[in-house]
Every structure is written in structure tokens, then in C-alpha cells.
Scaffold this motif. Structure first.
Motif, PDB file in Angstrom:
ATOM      1  N   SER A   6       1.003  -1.277  -0.054  1.00  0.00           N
ATOM      2  CA  SER A   6      -0.080  -0.093  -0.042  1.00  0.00           C
ATOM      3  C   SER A   6       0.858   1.269  -0.207  1.00  0.00           C
ATOM      4  CB  SER A   6      -1.024   0.073   1.353  1.00  0.00           C
ATOM      5  OG  SER A   6      -0.417   0.075   2.433  1.00  0.00           O
ATOM      6  N   GLY A   7       2.122   1.094   0.244  1.00  0.00           N
ATOM      7  CA  GLY A   7       2.921   2.248   0.451  1.00  0.00           C
ATOM      8  C   GLY A   7       2.731   3.021   1.639  1.00  0.00           C
ATOM      9  N   VAL A   8       1.896   2.570   2.693  1.00  0.00           N
ATOM     10  CA  VAL A   8       1.799   3.432   3.826  1.00  0.00           C
ATOM     11  C   VAL A   8       2.916   3.041   4.926  1.00  0.00           C
ATOM     12  CG1 VAL A   8       0.571   3.829   5.871  1.00  0.00           C
ATOM     13  CG2 VAL A   8      -0.506   3.465   3.489  1.00  0.00           C
ATOM     14  N   ARG A   9       3.714   3.722   5.530  1.00  0.00           N
ATOM     15  CA  ARG A   9       4.704   3.390   6.181  1.00  0.00           C
ATOM     16  C   ARG A   9       4.367   3.934   7.775  1.00  0.00           C
ATOM     17  NH1 ARG A   9      10.837   4.457   4.455  1.00  0.00           N
ATOM     18  NH2 ARG A   9      10.428   2.708   3.261  1.00  0.00           N
ATOM     19  N   ALA A  10       4.619   3.149   8.888  1.00  0.00           N
ATOM     20  CA  ALA A  10       4.475   3.524  10.032  1.00  0.00           C
ATOM     21  C   ALA A  10       5.749   3.700  10.882  1.00  0.00           C
ATOM     22  CB  ALA A  10       3.680   2.328  10.792  1.00  0.00           C
ATOM     23  N   ILE A  11       6.246   4.941  11.090  1.00  0.00           N
ATOM     24  CA  ILE A  11       7.478   5.147  11.802  1.00  0.00           C
ATOM     25  C   ILE A  11       7.479   4.858  13.218  1.00  0.00           C
ATOM     26  CG2 ILE A  11       8.086   6.932  10.127  1.00  0.00           C
ATOM     27  CD1 ILE A  11       7.831   9.038  11.888  1.00  0.00           C
ATOM     28  N   CYS A  12       8.612   5.122  13.931  1.00  0.00           N
ATOM     29  CA  CYS A  12       8.903   4.725  15.316  1.00  0.00           C
ATOM     30  C   CYS A  12       7.853   5.514  16.195  1.00  0.00           C
ATOM     31  CB  CYS A  12      10.310   5.098  15.749  1.00  0.00           C
ATOM     32  SG  CYS A  12      11.732   4.506  14.928  1.00  0.00           S
ATOM     33  N   SER A  13       7.549   6.462  15.911  1.00  0.00           N
ATOM     34  CA  SER A  13       6.450   7.292  16.834  1.00  0.00           C
ATOM     35  C   SER A  13       4.998   7.053  16.532  1.00  0.00           C
ATOM     36  CB  SER A  13       6.677   8.929  16.569  1.00  0.00           C
ATOM     37  OG  SER A  13       6.449   9.274  15.289  1.00  0.00           O
ATOM     38  N   ASP A  14       4.786   6.313  15.522  1.00  0.00           N
ATOM     39  CA  ASP A  14       3.439   5.924  15.270  1.00  0.00           C
ATOM     40  C   ASP A  14       2.995   4.737  16.127  1.00  0.00           C
ATOM     41  OD1 ASP A  14       2.906   7.754  13.011  1.00  0.00           O
ATOM     42  OD2 ASP A  14       3.967   6.651  11.718  1.00  0.00           O
ATOM     43  N   CYS A  15       4.133   4.132  16.583  1.00  0.00           N
ATOM     44  CA  CYS A  15       3.850   2.790  17.453  1.00  0.00           C
ATOM     45  C   CYS A  15       4.219   3.096  18.836  1.00  0.00           C
ATOM     46  CB  CYS A  15       4.715   1.699  16.789  1.00  0.00           C
ATOM     47  SG  CYS A  15       4.321   1.097  15.051  1.00  0.00           S
ATOM     48  N   HIS A  16       5.149   4.105  18.899  1.00  0.00           N
ATOM     49  CA  HIS A  16       5.575   4.290  20.424  1.00  0.00           C
ATOM     50  C   HIS A  16       5.145   5.559  21.202  1.00  0.00           C
ATOM     51  CE1 HIS A  16       7.932   0.606  20.434  1.00  0.00           C
ATOM     52  NE2 HIS A  16       8.246   0.863  19.228  1.00  0.00           N
ATOM     53  N   VAL A  17       4.759   6.460  20.576  1.00  0.00           N
ATOM     54  CA  VAL A  17       4.069   7.926  20.943  1.00  0.00           C
ATOM     55  C   VAL A  17       2.821   7.969  20.619  1.00  0.00           C
ATOM     56  CG1 VAL A  17       4.537  10.322  20.921  1.00  0.00           C
ATOM     57  CG2 VAL A  17       6.694   8.655  20.199  1.00  0.00           C
ATOM     58  N   PRO A  18       1.919   7.915  21.839  1.00  0.00           N
ATOM     59  CA  PRO A  18       0.327   8.465  21.842  1.00  0.00           C
ATOM     60  C   PRO A  18       0.245   9.515  21.159  1.00  0.00           C
ATOM     61  CG  PRO A  18       1.219   7.749  24.179  1.00  0.00           C
ATOM     62  CD  PRO A  18       2.314   8.119  23.292  1.00  0.00           C
ATOM     63  N   LYS A  19      -1.039   9.857  20.553  1.00  0.00           N
ATOM     64  CA  LYS A  19      -1.333  11.088  19.851  1.00  0.00           C
ATOM     65  C   LYS A  19      -1.941  11.909  20.842  1.00  0.00           C
ATOM     66  CE  LYS A  19      -0.392   9.520  15.744  1.00  0.00           C
ATOM     67  NZ  LYS A  19       0.723   9.900  14.746  1.00  0.00           N
ATOM     68  N   GLU A  20      -2.733  11.265  21.741  1.00  0.00           N
ATOM     69  CA  GLU A  20      -3.418  12.089  22.693  1.00  0.00           C
ATOM     70  C   GLU A  20      -2.503  12.649  23.697  1.00  0.00           C
ATOM     71  OE1 GLU A  20      -3.922   8.862  22.436  1.00  0.00           O
ATOM     72  OE2 GLU A  20      -5.772   8.720  21.825  1.00  0.00           O
ATOM     73  N   TRP A  21      -2.670  14.193  23.894  1.00  0.00           N
ATOM     74  CA  TRP A  21      -1.701  15.033  24.568  1.00  0.00           C
ATOM     75  C   TRP A  21      -1.245  14.718  25.845  1.00  0.00           C
ATOM     76  CZ3 TRP A  21       1.634  18.773  23.256  1.00  0.00           C
ATOM     77  CH2 TRP A  21       2.118  19.566  24.630  1.00  0.00           C
TER      78      TRP A  21
END
Length: 239
Positions: free
Chosen positions: A84-99
Motif C-alpha cells: 500500500s505504500g503506507v509506512r509507520a515510523i517509530c513514533s506511530d507505534c511508540h508515541v501516543p497521539k493524545e496530549w
């Protein structure tokens, strides 16, 4: 006898305006303070946000020598290259989005800098000796958050099981039915699994479940039974 005129000459208009601007009268002091505080707040917030985003970059995350092993393993997974060409980098898996969770994660990450400085995992041998412990810490965090970072991209509600492979659709439905979460099946999705990982993950599940029971969680017991059964199944040759 007449007294000499001791009054100073009146300053010129520009000087009077300048003196008024900097004079500590009450109204201006409050206004100036608010204005200065507002501008300083913008600068601080911009700088803080920039630093947060900068420390989320893959270049920053893998800048330490000890992260080279993680980087090499990640580059061999579907999260790095896929159809699909979509890449998840380190922060996508290890850093939450919620503040609130993001700030907590950043504060906790200070320990990684400490271990980099003292050389806790600066050789392949040291890294391997700590791999199981590091993996268990990540599994526990993901189990406690219901795989929150996974769900930034993957969501059962958005899955079309009819176009998934039969086994994947079956397992996803079972996960929904039994209150399982992503990490219960995908422990080695981005990095190599350490030796003895199944036994360690069982321990993590039991530890997190005890926490859930102490803060009543309606699906804790059922979920644990199913997960431990699934992990036992994975240990068999057929699994």
C-alpha cells in the motif's frame, strides 16, 4: 528678593511619549504584562510543539547507536515496506497521539537517554540480554492501553472481514468476541521476538489482569482465559 526659577524645562513631545510608554502606571503595567505574556506564550508554545514533533521523527528516534538493531529489524517488516505504500515510523507505534499520554511518554523516554549514556545496551551481547525485559515493558504498556497506538491506524470497526484472508478474519472476529487486543497476537510485528517470549507474555497478561481486577474490569477474566489459551496453542507445532 526674588527666588530663582528652579523648574526644569518641559520635555519635548517625543520624550514625553517615550517616558509615558515606559512609565509604571497601573493600567499600562497590566496591559504590557498581558501583551508580553501573550507573545512569550506564543513563542514558548511554538518552540515546545516544534521540539515535540522533532523528537517524533525517525531520524531522532534512531540517532542513538543502540537503536541500530531496532532500526534494522523494523526495516524488514511490513510496517516499513508494503503493497500500500503506507509506512509507520517509530513514533506511530511508540508515541501516543493524545496530549496527556504523549507528554507522559516523552518524560518516560528520558530513561532511554540515561541508558544510552551509561551503555546499558551498547553491545550486541548486552542488547540481547536485555531484549526480553525491554519487550515485556512495551507489551505491558500496550496491553494496559488496549494497543492504543496500533488503533491509530487499525480499527476493528473499519475492517471488512469479507476481503481478509480466512484465518485473519477468523482471528479478528475471535479477538472482538473475547475482548482481546492487538498485542495479544502481534508481539513480534516490528522487532525480533526474544527467546522465551511466550512465557514472558503470559506473565505480562496475568500481571495486567490483576491490575484490571483490582480496578473492576468486566472482561478481564474472560479475556485472560482466551489469551492464555491462544498463547498455549501457539506453543504447539500446529500453531
Amino acid at each position: 528678593m526674588t527666588q530663582p526659577n528652579l523648574r526644569k524645562p518641559r520635555p519635548k513631545l517625543l520624550r514625553r511619549v517615550w517616558n509615558w510608554f515606559w512609565s509604571p502606571i497601573a493600567v499600562f503595567s497590566v496591559g504590557f504584562t498581558l501583551l508580553a505574556g501573550f507573545l512569550a506564550g506564543i513563542l514558548f508554545w511554538g518552540g515546545f510543539h516544534w521540539s515535540m514533533e522533532m523528537t517524533n521523527s525517525e531520524e531522532f528516534c534512531t540517532g542513538c547507536h543502540t537503536m541500530e538493531t531496532n532500526l534494522g529489524e523494523y526495516r524488514e517488516t511490513v510496517h516499513y515496506n508494503n503493497h500500500s505504500g503506507v509506512r509507520a515510523i517509530c513514533s506511530d507505534c511508540h508515541v501516543p497521539k493524545e496530549w496527556n499520554h504523549k507528554v507522559k511518554a516523552k518524560v518516560m523516554a528520558v530513561k532511554d537517554i540515561y541508558h544510552e549514556l551509561v551503555g546499558t545496551i551498547n553491545t550486541p551481547e548486552k542488547y540481547e540480554s536485555h531484549r526480553l525485559h525491554m519487550a515485556a515493558q512495551t507489551w505491558k504498556k500496550m496491553k494496559q492501553s488496549d494497543s492504543r497506538e496500533c488503533r491509530n491506524c487499525h480499527n476493528f470497526d473499519y475492517m471488512d472481514f469479507t476481503i481478509q484472508e480466512t484465518r485473519a478474519a477468523k482471528e479478528h472476529q475471535r479477538a472482538i468476541d473475547n475482548s482481546m487486543t492487538c498485542i495479544d497476537c502481534h508481539q513480534g510485528i516490528a522487532h525480533r521476538l526474544p527467546e522465551g517470549y511466550l512465557d514472558e507474555y503470559k506473565r505480562v497478561v496475568e500481571e495486567v489482569t490483576m491490575d484490571m481486577v483490582s480496578k473492576p474490569h468486566k472482561d478481564a477474566a474472560i479475556s485472560t482465559k482466551e489469551i492464555l489459551g491462544y498463547l498455549s496453542f501457539k506453543e504447539t507445532p500446529e500453531g
